[in-house]
Design an enzyme around this catalytic site. Sequence first.
Site, PDB file in Angstrom:
ATOM      1  N   GLN A  35       0.825  -1.207   0.000  1.00 52.41           N
ATOM      2  CA  GLN A  35       0.000   0.000   0.000  1.00 52.41           C
ATOM      3  C   GLN A  35       0.862   1.261   0.000  1.00 52.41           C
ATOM      4  OE1 GLN A  35      -2.718  -2.280   3.243  1.00 52.41           O
ATOM      5  NE2 GLN A  35      -3.277  -0.143   3.023  1.00 52.41           N
TER       6      GLN A  35
ATOM      7  N   ARG B  49      -8.547  -1.219   8.080  1.00 46.76           N
ATOM      8  CA  ARG B  49      -9.579  -0.317   7.557  1.00 46.76           C
ATOM      9  C   ARG B  49      -9.955   0.724   8.594  1.00 46.76           C
ATOM     10  NH1 ARG B  49     -14.346  -2.022   3.263  1.00 46.76           N
ATOM     11  NH2 ARG B  49     -14.602   0.072   2.506  1.00 46.76           N
ATOM     12  N   CYS B  50      -8.939   1.354   9.141  1.00 48.28           N
ATOM     13  CA  CYS B  50      -9.192   2.277  10.240  1.00 48.28           C
ATOM     14  C   CYS B  50      -7.983   3.166  10.400  1.00 48.28           C
ATOM     15  CB  CYS B  50      -9.473   1.448  11.485  1.00 48.28           C
ATOM     16  SG  CYS B  50      -8.612   1.819  12.973  1.00 48.28           S
TER      17      CYS B  50
ATOM     18  N   GLU C 289     -13.203   4.224   5.535  1.00 51.80           N
ATOM     19  CA  GLU C 289     -13.176   3.401   6.730  1.00 51.80           C
ATOM     20  C   GLU C 289     -14.321   3.664   7.702  1.00 51.80           C
ATOM     21  OE1 GLU C 289      -8.336   3.156   6.668  1.00 51.80           O
ATOM     22  OE2 GLU C 289      -9.292   4.753   7.759  1.00 51.80           O
TER      23      GLU C 289
END
Lengths: 788, 292
Positions: free
Chosen positions: A222, A372-373, A742
Amino acid sequence: MTPRTSPEVGGMGHSVKRKEDPRFLRGQGNYVDDVVLPDMLYLDIVRSPYAHAKITNIDTSKALAIPGVAAVITGKDLAQYNLHWMPTLMSDTQMVLPVEKVMYQAQEVAAVLATSRYVAADGVDAVEIDYDPLPVVVDPKKALLPDAPVLRTDKEGKKDNHIWHWEWGDKAATDKTFQEAEVTVQEDIYIPRIHVSSIETCGCVAHFNKVTGKLTVWMTTQAPHAIRTVFALVAGHVGLAEHKIQIISPDIGGGFGGKVPVYPGYVIAVAASVLTGKPVKWIEDRMENLQADSFARDYHISAELAGKKDGTITGLRIKTIADHGYTDAAANPSKFPAGLFHICTGSYDLKAAHVEVDGAYTNKPPGGIAYRCSFRVTEAVHTIERIADVMAHEIGMDPAEFRFKNFIKPEQFPYKSALGWEYDSGNYAAALKLAMERIEYDELRKEQAEKRARGELTGIGISSFTEIVGAGPSKHFDILGLKMFDSAEIRVHPTGKVIARFGTKSQGQGHETTYAQIIAEELGFPVADIAVEEGDTDTAPYGLGTYASRSTPVAGAACAMAARKIRDKARKIAAYLLEAHEDDLEWEPGKFFVKGSPDRAKTIQEISLAAYTNHPPGVEAGLEAVDYYDPPNLTYPFGSYICVVDIDKGTGEVKIRRFVAVDDCGNIINPMIVEGQIHGGLTMGLAPAMYEEIQYDESGNNLNGSFMNYLLPTAVETPKWETDKTCTPSPHHPLGAKGVGESATVGAPAAIVNAVVDAMWHLGVRHIDIPITPAKVWKLLRENGVSE
Amino acid sequence: MIPRSFEYSAPGTLDEAVALLQKLGSDAKILSGGQSLIPMMKLRLASPPHIVDINRIPGLDYITEKDGFLRIGALVRESDLERSELVRSRFPILVDTTSVIADPLVRNQATVCGNLAHGDPANDHPATMLALGAIVVAVGPRGERDVPVENFFPALFTTALEADEILREIKIPIPPPSTGGAYLKLERKVGDYATAGVAVQITLNNSGACTAAAGIGLTNVGFTPIKAVKAEAFVKGKQLDQAAVKQASEIAAGESHPVDDIRGPADYKRDLVRVLTARAIVRALERVKGGV
Ligand SMILES: Cc1cc2nc3c(=O)[nH]c(=O)nc-3n(C[C@H](O)[C@H](O)[C@H](O)COP(=O)(O)OP(=O)(O)OC[C@H]3O[C@@H](n4cnc5c(N)ncnc54)[C@H](O)[C@@H]3O)c2cc1C
C-alpha cells in the site's frame, strides 16, 4: 451538491463508472501473481509448529536432494549479511529468519527455492527442524506479571514483556470529574485480534539484475515509496541504493492496512534474488496469510465514564493493554504508539479525559495494524460508543436522547477536544435525526416494548461515531521520520490528454476514477481524457501511500492544488491567446473567457495545445505541475448508524433485521464510489461484530487459521444496508472533502453490540464482547433464566 | 495448499474400478465429488498414492423410485437432489439437508454417496439417512451387499466399507402416507459444518399417533452420526402434543455426546439438540398435514 460540470466531463458529484472496472471485470487485472519472468524461481516457507521454541538443528539435506530444489535459506545464511533481523515501522525489531528461537506459531523458519511452486512445497516438507519448546505466553495481562517468562531475550537487559507505556490527557482534571460525578460506569471491553483477509494474499516477485545492479520488486504494498526507502536503509550495506530500487505495486486485491508492513517473505525473496541473480516469486497461501501476517486490534480496554444524573457526560478514563505479539509491528505515525486512540472522546463534548495504554509482548504474530481504520480509531469509537450506551441505560435514558444531550454542537466547531484534537466540522445531531427518521425510531421503541411484554427479544442500537482521518500534518505525523504529506503530478499533453501520478496506491478504492474526477472538476478535461497512475516508484512522485482514509484528504488535496497550479498557468496562456489581461479572464470548468464577452474564450484543450505550440514569451513551455500537500489538519468524518436485532431465545442467534447508516464525509467526489465504500465497510464492520476473532489455545496454537473456522461473512450473512447522507464540508480541505473508506468499518460494530445489549439489558446484561456468537448469547440467556 | 504427487486412474466401468481397488489395496482412494478428499490432499492431511476417479463411469447418476425404494446412484450430486422433482415432492427432508450443505459451488460437485462414504460426523446426510432408515449398497470383488445405515458408521471417520468396495447406491424406503420429515441445522455461517443438526422423520397412524417408523438422527454432536434411539422409542405410539415434543427433545439431547470446540461448549450444543429436535418434530408434523 449539484455538479458544476456536465456528465461528459464528470467532475465532482457525478457517479462516474469506475475507470478501472473493465479490466477487473474481464479478468485483465495485473496482480503480483500475474507477473511471470523467464527463469523465475519459486519460494516457499517452512513455518514453526511451535509458538515459542529454541531451534536446535535444521537439516536441509533431504530437501536439497529433491530434483528442482535450488537452495534452502536459513537464518544463519541471512546472518552472514546481517539481514536476519529487520526494523519494524515502530522502530522495534523483527526476525526475517530466526537463528536462535521462534516466537509464534507459523513464524518463518527457513525458505525453499525451487524451479516450480510444486517442488518448492515438497522441499518445505523435507526440511527437518528440531525444536526445544519454551514456555508460552499468550495472555498479554499475564505477560505483564512480574514472574512471566521474558520473551525478547534478544534485547539486552530486557527484564519484562512491557513494550511501552503511553498516556495522554489531563489526569488530575479527569480524576476530579470522577470524584465529583453523580454517576459513573465502568466496563471491560475486549476488541479481539482480527485479520484483514484481503482477497489477494501477500507476495512479491523480486528481480535483481546483476548486470545493472538494479532491483525491481513487484509487491503487494500500500506504500511503495516508503518501502523503497526502507529497503534502501535496511539493505544499504549490501549495496542496494534508492535509485537502484524500483518498487512496483501493480493491481492490488485489497489492503486494509495488511499490506503496509514489510513481511519477512518479501525480504527473503529479495535476498534470494540478489544471491541467485534470478527472479524469485513468493506468494503466500491463504493459511499463511491468516496465521502469520499482521493482525489488527487486540486491545484489552477498561473504560470509565463520569457524568450527571441528567445524562451530561463529564469525564472519560481509559486503561488499555495492547497485545502486539512478539514485536511491535504496528504501522502508526511514529509519535503515536497507540495510533489515534485518543480520538476516544468521540462525538461528545466532555471536559476531561485521560487515556493510558501499555504495550505487551506475547507469543503471537506481530502487528497492531490499522485494519480499515485510521490508526486505532475503531478501538476508540467502539469504546466510547459502548460505554456511552452503558451510561444511558444505567440512568434509564434513551440512548438517542443521551447522545443528543452530549453531542458537540454545530456552533462549537472548530472544536478543541479534551484530548487536544481540533475537530474541523460536524453536525452530529442532524445525522442521528436523519437515521432515526429513516428507521422510524419511535415506532420501533413501541414495538420493542410490546414484544418484550410477550417475552420476545428485540434490540435497537445506535453508534454516532466521529472519525479522524487524513494523516497528517507534518508537525505531528511521520512514519520512520518520513512526513505524512502526499503528492500529485499532473501532465497535460498537447492534444489535451492528461496523465496524473500519485504517491498513493489504490487497492480497490477507485483512485483512477476519483482522482480523474478531481482533475475534471478543477480543469474541465473530461474524465475519459485523464489517465491516473500509481504504484511505480520509478515514475510516481513520492508519497506515503494509501491507508487510514488518507488518499482523498491528502493526495486528493494535492491533486486539486496541482490542478490549480496548471489553471494558473493556463490563465497566462489564455490571456496571451485572447490578447486580454489575466485579471479580465473568468474561469468556468473547461474554459477561460473574457469577462462580459463569453464568446471570446479559449478552451482548456486549446490552451493545452498552445502550451506546446505557441506559448507566451517569458513563460515556460509545457503544462504540468507537481504538488506535495502537507495538510493543515486532519478531517473528521462522522455518521450515525442504527441497528435493529431480533434474538432467537432457543439458539442464541442474532438476526439483524435492519441497519440504517447515515454518513457525512463532507463534499462527495463520486457518490457511487462512496456508497460502495460504505456498503463494503459496513460488511467489514459486521464481520468482527458477529464472526471474526483469531483464537489461540494456551500453547499458542492458532485455533482458526483457515477460512473453515475464521468466519468471513458472505452475502448470505449480510443484511440489507440502508444508507443515507448529510453533508458538512471540511473547511480546510481544498475540495471540502473528508475521506470515507473506513467510516463504516469503524462505526458499525458498536451499533450491533448496542442493539444486542439493548435487547437484553432488562435481563441484567450490560455488555458483550465481540464477536457476538450464538454460543455467547445463548450463555447469557440461560444465565439469566431465558430459554425456549 | 499443494498436495503431494499421486497416480491417477479413471476407470470406465464399475468392474474395472473394483479390480483396480482390489489391486491397489489401501494405496487407493476413490474420488467422487472431491469436495472432502481434495481439500484434505491439499492440506497434506491425506496423501493417497493412487486416486481412482469414478466420475467417468456411466450410469451412476440416477435418482429413481424402484421396488419400494428411492435410489440415489453414486454420482448423484447434491445439486441434482435439490432439483429432482421426485425428491422435492416426496422427501422434503432431503431438500432441507442438501440445501444447508456447503454452498452451491460445492453442491454442484459433491455427491450424496460421498457424503456418507467420507464418514465425517459433521456431514449432514448421515443424520438424515439415519432418520429415514436408509440402506447403503456396496459393491466389491465379493459382489454386492446391503448395509443398513445404522451399521455404516462404526467409528470416527470410519465406515463399514472395505478398502476395495464402492458405495454404489443409497436406498431409502418410500414412506407410507401421513409421513413428514425435516432437517434443521445451526451453522455459524453459510457453508459451515453444523454446530448441531437434527433430522426427524415421523409417520402418523389413523388416530394421529406416531408409528414405529419414527426416525431421529443427530449431526456433529458425537464421534459418529447419532441415531437417537431412545427418543425414537419414546415417540412411538405417542400423540405428539407440546409436552411429548418437549420430552422427546430432552431425551434426544441426552443422547448426544458433544465436545467443547471452536463451535461452542458441549452444554450449548446439547441444548441446541433439544431446541432443534423440538422444532424439527413440529416442522415434520406440519408436513404430515401437508405443510411445506
Ligand atoms: C467448503 C465446503 C463446505 C462443506 N460443507 C459441508 C456441510 O456443511 N455439510 C456436509 O455434509 N458436507 C459439507 N462439505 C463436504 C461435501 O459435502 C463433501 O463433498 C462430501 O462430504 C463428500 O462428497 P464428495 O463426493 O465430494 O466425496 P470425495 O471428496 O470425492 O470423497 C470423500 C471420501 O469418500 C470416499 N468416497 C467418495 N465416494 C465414494 C464412493 N462412491 N464409494 C466409496 N468411497 C467413496 C473417498 O474415497 C474419500 O475418502 C463441504 C465441503 C466443502 C469443500
